[in-house]
Each structure stands twice: as C-alpha cells, then as structure tokens.
Design a protein around this motif. Structure first.
Motif, PDB file in Angstrom:
ATOM      1  N   ALA A 108       1.142  -0.913   0.008  1.00 18.93           N
ATOM      2  CA  ALA A 108       0.064   0.263   0.540  1.00 18.93           C
ATOM      3  C   ALA A 108       1.152   1.269  -0.379  1.00 18.93           C
ATOM      4  CB  ALA A 108      -0.792   0.200   1.640  1.00 18.93           C
ATOM      5  N   GLU A 109       0.543   2.676  -0.682  1.00 16.17           N
ATOM      6  CA  GLU A 109       1.295   3.771  -0.536  1.00 16.17           C
ATOM      7  C   GLU A 109      -0.069   4.485  -0.109  1.00 16.17           C
ATOM      8  OE1 GLU A 109       1.971   2.451  -4.799  1.00 16.17           O
ATOM      9  OE2 GLU A 109       3.558   3.549  -4.289  1.00 16.17           O
ATOM     10  N   TYR A 110       0.740   5.631   0.785  1.00 17.27           N
ATOM     11  CA  TYR A 110       0.641   6.623   1.469  1.00 17.27           C
ATOM     12  C   TYR A 110       1.564   7.887   1.662  1.00 17.27           C
ATOM     13  CZ  TYR A 110      -2.014   2.517   3.545  1.00 17.27           C
ATOM     14  OH  TYR A 110      -2.992   1.544   4.073  1.00 17.27           O
ATOM     15  N   VAL A 115       0.301  10.127   6.159  1.00 20.19           N
ATOM     16  CA  VAL A 115       0.470   9.498   7.335  1.00 20.19           C
ATOM     17  C   VAL A 115       0.922  10.625   7.939  1.00 20.19           C
ATOM     18  CG1 VAL A 115       3.076   8.829   8.299  1.00 20.19           C
ATOM     19  CG2 VAL A 115       2.457   8.076   5.877  1.00 20.19           C
ATOM     20  N   LYS A 116       1.447  11.300   7.946  1.00 21.67           N
ATOM     21  CA  LYS A 116       0.966  12.479   9.329  1.00 21.67           C
ATOM     22  C   LYS A 116      -0.162  13.121  10.356  1.00 21.67           C
ATOM     23  CE  LYS A 116       4.942  14.831   7.447  1.00 21.67           C
ATOM     24  NZ  LYS A 116       5.323  16.204   7.296  1.00 21.67           N
ATOM     25  N   GLN A 117      -1.127  12.717   8.897  1.00 22.18           N
ATOM     26  CA  GLN A 117      -2.204  12.725   9.448  1.00 22.18           C
ATOM     27  C   GLN A 117      -3.498  11.746  10.452  1.00 22.18           C
ATOM     28  OE1 GLN A 117      -4.861  15.506   9.009  1.00 22.18           O
ATOM     29  NE2 GLN A 117      -6.095  14.518  10.333  1.00 22.18           N
ATOM     30  N   ALA A 155       4.010   2.226   8.826  1.00 25.06           N
ATOM     31  CA  ALA A 155       3.676   0.638   9.177  1.00 25.06           C
ATOM     32  C   ALA A 155       1.921   1.166  10.137  1.00 25.06           C
ATOM     33  CB  ALA A 155       3.961   0.145   9.761  1.00 25.06           C
ATOM     34  N   ILE A 156       1.969   2.174  11.057  1.00 26.44           N
ATOM     35  CA  ILE A 156       1.016   2.376  12.070  1.00 26.44           C
ATOM     36  C   ILE A 156      -0.633   2.991  10.580  1.00 26.44           C
ATOM     37  CG2 ILE A 156       0.210   4.507  13.437  1.00 26.44           C
ATOM     38  CD1 ILE A 156       2.906   4.180  14.772  1.00 26.44           C
ATOM     39  N   SER A 157       0.110   4.111  10.027  1.00 28.02           N
ATOM     40  CA  SER A 157      -0.670   4.273   9.080  1.00 28.02           C
ATOM     41  C   SER A 157      -1.055   3.757   8.312  1.00 28.02           C
ATOM     42  CB  SER A 157      -0.204   5.464   8.530  1.00 28.02           C
ATOM     43  OG  SER A 157      -1.057   6.441   7.286  1.00 28.02           O
TER      44      SER A 157
END
Length: 189
Positions: A108-110, A115-117, A155-157
């Motif tokens: 997956a790509e972010y 990510v920051k959000q 990873a958290i995102s």
C-alpha cells in the motif's frame, strides 16, 4: 467457562524510502492494539547508482525474510525543488517496492500528508512531532531514529487505514472509471 478468544494479529512493514538511508519499521496490529516489533535503517554506501539500488533491494528483502510481515506500506514520493533529487529518490523507492513484491507482499502507498494525519492528527506536522507520537503510540522508551520513526509512522498509518481496504478498493475502481490516474498498487486480500 471458556478462555477468551485471542484476536488475530497482522504484521506490517513500513518503508520510508531514501537513496542514502531507507528506514524500516515493523509493527503488529491485534484488534485496535499496535505493538512494536523492530525498526532500523538500510544505509547505501557512496558509489554508483546501480550498486546503491542493489543495497536497498537486498536490504528490504532481508528485512522481509527476517520479520515475515503480512503486509507492507511505502511512503509516496512527491516532486521536490530539485528534479534530480526527486528522480533519485523515486529510483530508491522503486528498489524498495521491488524488494517487497519480490517476496509476494501486498504493498500500500501513503502520502506524507496521509501519514502525518494518521499519526499526529495534523498533515503538516514536523519530524519531531511524528517521532514523539510514534514513541507514544507504540509505547517506546525513547524516540526512534528519524528515518525509522518515519517508517514506523507509515506502518501505523497502514494499520489505521488497512481495515478500510474494501472501501479503498471501491474508491480506486470508481476513480478508474472516471479516468483518474492513481498512484497506488492494488491491495491483495
């Protein structure tokens, strides 16, 4: 009285691509709980571009072989002020993605904003804010190194958004019907 059922866990590998330093972070999601597994950096030596990309590819493959993630997520690269730097970063990102897909991982790509959000709650958070929230969310004793913290944040995102994969797939199909150009790889279930 029977024992409570244990929730299944998913191991997720986050990658923050870079030509000099590629950060990686491995977490496990069990229900709504996140658990730290490992993090670190793949450092490519000075030298020719092909050799540096080879180090990134091999390093990502080694991380996958060591920690056996079920899913992977990579930060999307955007155009910087310097087009040459953007091109080099894109090639490093490509080497990392090739390392993941060569091990049959769904990717997956972010964006950095996403990510920051997801991690800080603010899309324009600085690196220190991301490091601090990664430390808090994963209950770490200290702040992780910057590139590793960024990878853990990816990873958290994914862990937060991964449960919405069905909705994401629907949105992707809808966008394709409208002729949109997408920047994400398909998510395998």
């Amino acid at each position: 009285m029977s024992a409570p059922l244990a929730l299944p866990f998913t191991r997720i590998l986050g990658i923050d691509p870079g030509l000099r330093i590629t950060g990686f972070g491995v977490i496990e999601r069990q229900g709504s709980q996140l658990h730290y597994i490992a993090s670190g950096c793949i450092k490519s030596p000075d030298g020719s571009l092909p050799e540096r990309l080879k180090v990134i590819l091999a390093g990502v493959q080694e991380v996958v072989d060591t920690y056996h993630p079920a899913e992977a997520a990579v930060e999307i690269v955007f155009v910087n002020v310097n087009p040459q730097s953007t091109l080099l970063l894109g090639q490093a990102r490509g080497a990392a993605i090739c390392g993941l897909v060569s091990r049959d991982l769904p990717v997956a790509e972010y964006t950095a904003l996403q990510v920051k959000q997801a991690v800080v709650g603010y899309g324009k958070a600085n690196k220190e804010q991301v490091q601090h929230m990664v430390k808090r969310l994963l209950q770490l004793e200290g702040d992780p190194q910057a590139d590793a913290a960024d990878a853990l944040a990816v990873a958290i995102s994914h862990a937060h958004g991964g449960s919405m994969a069905g909705g994401l797939a629907t949105a992707v199909k809808s966008a394709r019907k409208r002729g949109a150009r997408l920047t994400s790889l398909p998510v395998r279930k």
